[in-house]
Scaffold this motif. Structure first.
Motif, PDB file in Angstrom:
ATOM      1  N   LEU A  44       0.831  -1.206   0.000  1.00 32.82           N
ATOM      2  CA  LEU A  44       0.000   0.000   0.000  1.00 32.82           C
ATOM      3  C   LEU A  44       0.866   1.257   0.000  1.00 32.82           C
ATOM      4  N   ALA A  45       2.004   1.199   0.690  1.00 37.47           N
ATOM      5  CA  ALA A  45       2.889   2.365   0.757  1.00 37.47           C
ATOM      6  C   ALA A  45       3.430   2.729  -0.620  1.00 37.47           C
ATOM      7  N   GLU A  46       3.811   1.722  -1.417  1.00 33.07           N
ATOM      8  CA  GLU A  46       4.316   2.004  -2.764  1.00 33.07           C
ATOM      9  C   GLU A  46       3.206   2.549  -3.659  1.00 33.07           C
ATOM     10  N   ASP A  47       2.019   1.945  -3.563  1.00 33.98           N
ATOM     11  CA  ASP A  47       0.892   2.453  -4.353  1.00 33.98           C
ATOM     12  C   ASP A  47       0.612   3.910  -4.009  1.00 33.98           C
ATOM     13  N   GLU A  48       0.616   4.202  -2.720  1.00 36.91           N
ATOM     14  CA  GLU A  48       0.368   5.560  -2.245  1.00 36.91           C
ATOM     15  C   GLU A  48       1.447   6.514  -2.766  1.00 36.91           C
ATOM     16  N   GLN A  49       2.705   6.088  -2.687  1.00 34.05           N
ATOM     17  CA  GLN A  49       3.829   6.909  -3.152  1.00 34.05           C
ATOM     18  C   GLN A  49       3.661   7.282  -4.623  1.00 34.05           C
ATOM     19  N   TYR A  53       2.669  10.709  -6.468  1.00 31.99           N
ATOM     20  CA  TYR A  53       3.623  11.313  -7.401  1.00 31.99           C
ATOM     21  C   TYR A  53       2.928  11.753  -8.686  1.00 31.99           C
ATOM     22  N   TRP A  54       2.103  10.880  -9.256  1.00 30.70           N
ATOM     23  CA  TRP A  54       1.462  11.224 -10.526  1.00 30.70           C
ATOM     24  C   TRP A  54       0.487  12.386 -10.369  1.00 30.70           C
ATOM     25  N   VAL A  55      -0.173  12.473  -9.226  1.00 27.97           N
ATOM     26  CA  VAL A  55      -1.049  13.630  -8.969  1.00 27.97           C
ATOM     27  C   VAL A  55      -0.204  14.905  -8.911  1.00 27.97           C
ATOM     28  N   LEU A  56       0.907  14.850  -8.194  1.00 25.20           N
ATOM     29  CA  LEU A  56       1.772  16.027  -8.083  1.00 25.20           C
ATOM     30  C   LEU A  56       2.410  16.378  -9.426  1.00 25.20           C
ATOM     31  N   TYR A  57       2.772  15.383 -10.198  1.00 24.14           N
ATOM     32  CA  TYR A  57       3.341  15.639 -11.525  1.00 24.14           C
ATOM     33  C   TYR A  57       2.304  16.337 -12.419  1.00 24.14           C
ATOM     34  N   LEU A  90      12.764  10.099  -5.610  1.00 24.29           N
ATOM     35  CA  LEU A  90      13.790   9.232  -5.033  1.00 24.29           C
ATOM     36  C   LEU A  90      13.348   8.650  -3.693  1.00 24.29           C
ATOM     37  N   PRO A  91      13.514   7.335  -3.527  1.00 18.43           N
ATOM     38  CA  PRO A  91      13.060   6.680  -2.290  1.00 18.43           C
ATOM     39  C   PRO A  91      13.818   7.142  -1.042  1.00 18.43           C
ATOM     40  N   GLN A  92      15.005   7.703  -1.216  1.00 22.24           N
ATOM     41  CA  GLN A  92      15.750   8.201  -0.057  1.00 22.24           C
ATOM     42  C   GLN A  92      15.041   9.383   0.593  1.00 22.24           C
ATOM     43  N   PHE A  93      14.290  10.142  -0.197  1.00 21.51           N
ATOM     44  CA  PHE A  93      13.610  11.330   0.318  1.00 21.51           C
ATOM     45  C   PHE A  93      12.127  11.096   0.579  1.00 21.51           C
ATOM     46  N   ASN A  94      11.477  10.263  -0.231  1.00 19.71           N
ATOM     47  CA  ASN A  94      10.035  10.003  -0.101  1.00 19.71           C
ATOM     48  C   ASN A  94       9.229  11.294  -0.078  1.00 19.71           C
ATOM     49  N   GLY A  95       9.568  12.207  -0.957  1.00 23.36           N
ATOM     50  CA  GLY A  95       8.906  13.508  -0.987  1.00 23.36           C
ATOM     51  C   GLY A  95       7.427  13.427  -1.299  1.00 23.36           C
ATOM     52  N   ALA A  96       7.043  12.536  -2.227  1.00 21.05           N
ATOM     53  CA  ALA A  96       5.629  12.417  -2.581  1.00 21.05           C
ATOM     54  C   ALA A  96       4.817  11.944  -1.376  1.00 21.05           C
ATOM     55  N   GLU A  97       5.359  11.019  -0.614  1.00 24.85           N
ATOM     56  CA  GLU A  97       4.650  10.552   0.582  1.00 24.85           C
ATOM     57  C   GLU A  97       4.533  11.672   1.608  1.00 24.85           C
ATOM     58  N   HIS A  98       5.597  12.461   1.754  1.00 21.04           N
ATOM     59  CA  HIS A  98       5.560  13.590   2.693  1.00 21.04           C
ATOM     60  C   HIS A  98       4.471  14.585   2.297  1.00 21.04           C
ATOM     61  N   VAL A  99       4.400  14.915   1.020  1.00 20.86           N
ATOM     62  CA  VAL A  99       3.378  15.850   0.545  1.00 20.86           C
ATOM     63  C   VAL A  99       1.991  15.257   0.772  1.00 20.86           C
ATOM     64  N   TYR A 100       1.851  13.954   0.520  1.00 21.03           N
ATOM     65  CA  TYR A 100       0.559  13.307   0.732  1.00 21.03           C
ATOM     66  C   TYR A 100       0.148  13.378   2.199  1.00 21.03           C
ATOM     67  N   ARG A 105      -3.657  14.461   2.224  1.00 22.63           N
ATOM     68  CA  ARG A 105      -4.518  13.654   3.100  1.00 22.63           C
ATOM     69  C   ARG A 105      -5.328  14.510   4.073  1.00 22.63           C
ATOM     70  N   PRO A 106      -4.734  15.492   4.765  1.00 28.35           N
ATOM     71  CA  PRO A 106      -5.559  16.327   5.652  1.00 28.35           C
ATOM     72  C   PRO A 106      -6.670  17.053   4.899  1.00 28.35           C
ATOM     73  N   PHE A 107      -6.392  17.513   3.694  1.00 34.46           N
ATOM     74  CA  PHE A 107      -7.423  18.183   2.910  1.00 34.46           C
ATOM     75  C   PHE A 107      -8.515  17.195   2.509  1.00 34.46           C
ATOM     76  N   TYR A 108      -8.114  16.007   2.087  1.00 41.37           N
ATOM     77  CA  TYR A 108      -9.080  15.000   1.650  1.00 41.37           C
ATOM     78  C   TYR A 108      -9.912  14.479   2.823  1.00 41.37           C
ATOM     79  N   MET A 109      -9.290  14.285   3.970  1.00 40.17           N
ATOM     80  CA  MET A 109     -10.002  13.741   5.124  1.00 40.17           C
ATOM     81  C   MET A 109     -10.991  14.750   5.702  1.00 40.17           C
ATOM     82  N   ASN A 110     -10.690  16.027   5.596  1.00 38.16           N
ATOM     83  CA  ASN A 110     -11.577  17.037   6.155  1.00 38.16           C
ATOM     84  C   ASN A 110     -11.569  18.280   5.255  1.00 38.16           C
ATOM     85  N   PRO A 111     -12.241  18.203   4.106  1.00 38.61           N
ATOM     86  CA  PRO A 111     -12.218  19.351   3.193  1.00 38.61           C
ATOM     87  C   PRO A 111     -12.878  20.590   3.769  1.00 38.61           C
ATOM     88  N   GLN A 112     -13.828  20.397   4.688  1.00 37.64           N
ATOM     89  CA  GLN A 112     -14.498  21.550   5.283  1.00 37.64           C
ATOM     90  C   GLN A 112     -13.499  22.374   6.085  1.00 37.64           C
TER      91      GLN A 112
END
Length: 187
Positions: A44-49, A53-57, A90-100, A105-112
């Protein structure tokens, strides 16, 4: 001594166009390979990453389309984009996961809540003499939902109900001695 001016020219062209050569590899080729690899695994972590990434791209690409004329004035933009894409990929940084985790995720979980942070509109007028009994519970529930989201509030209620049923014996003929674990929830 033989002259290597042809070699020097090739090297200069490569250095001057490094961003043009490296960006497709870093931004498209490697993420495509890693995305296919993630599809084939059950991680799940790789799928999420890679979904992140593709959303951010896509967001970066839209940004470039909209502001292309303005970005032409910043010759450093392609290098900044390359560094940013490397941080996301790059997996050393996991930037896409950090942004998520910290933005998407906070925006998606509580858009209000996210929209109220941008456009604050007071919900109630100030009351000099509030009722103490019900308002305190409602205010606490509202604050909890603002901070953690409505899904977390509902999970908390379900956990409390399950716990109470477990303490009472579940209403069945026998005693149901079981514990409730919150380990299956990811935060």
């Amino acid at each position: 001594m033989p002259s290597h001016s042809g070699d020097d020219n090739v090297l200069q062209v490569l250095i001057k166009n490094f961003d043009v050569l490296a960006l497709p590899l870093v931004a498209l080729v490697y993420p495509l390979y890693a995305s296919v690899k993630a599809i084939e695994t059950k991680s799940l972590a790789e799928d999420e990453q890679w979904l992140t990434y593709w959303v951010l791209y896509a967001i970066i690409s839209l940004f470039e389309l909209i502001f292309s004329k303005l970005l032409e004035w910043f010759p450093i933009w392609p290098f900044l984009k390359l560094v940013g894409i490397c941080w996301l990929v790059l997996p050393q940084f996991n930037g896409a996961e950090h942004v998520y985790r910290h933005f998407i995720r906070p925006f998606y979980m509580n858009p209000q809540r996210a929209s109220t942070n941008i456009w604050y509109v007071p919900q109630k007028k100030f009351n000099f003499f509030p009722k103490r009994d019900d308002d305190d519970i409602l205010t606490a529930a509202e604050k909890y939902m603002e901070k953690h989201g409505t899904d977390a509030f509902e999970r908390m209620i379900v956990r409390k109900d399950s716990y109470e049923r477990g303490r009472r014996g579940g209403g069945g003929g026998g005693s149901n001695n079981y514990m409730i674990f919150d380990d299956d929830y990811r935060y």
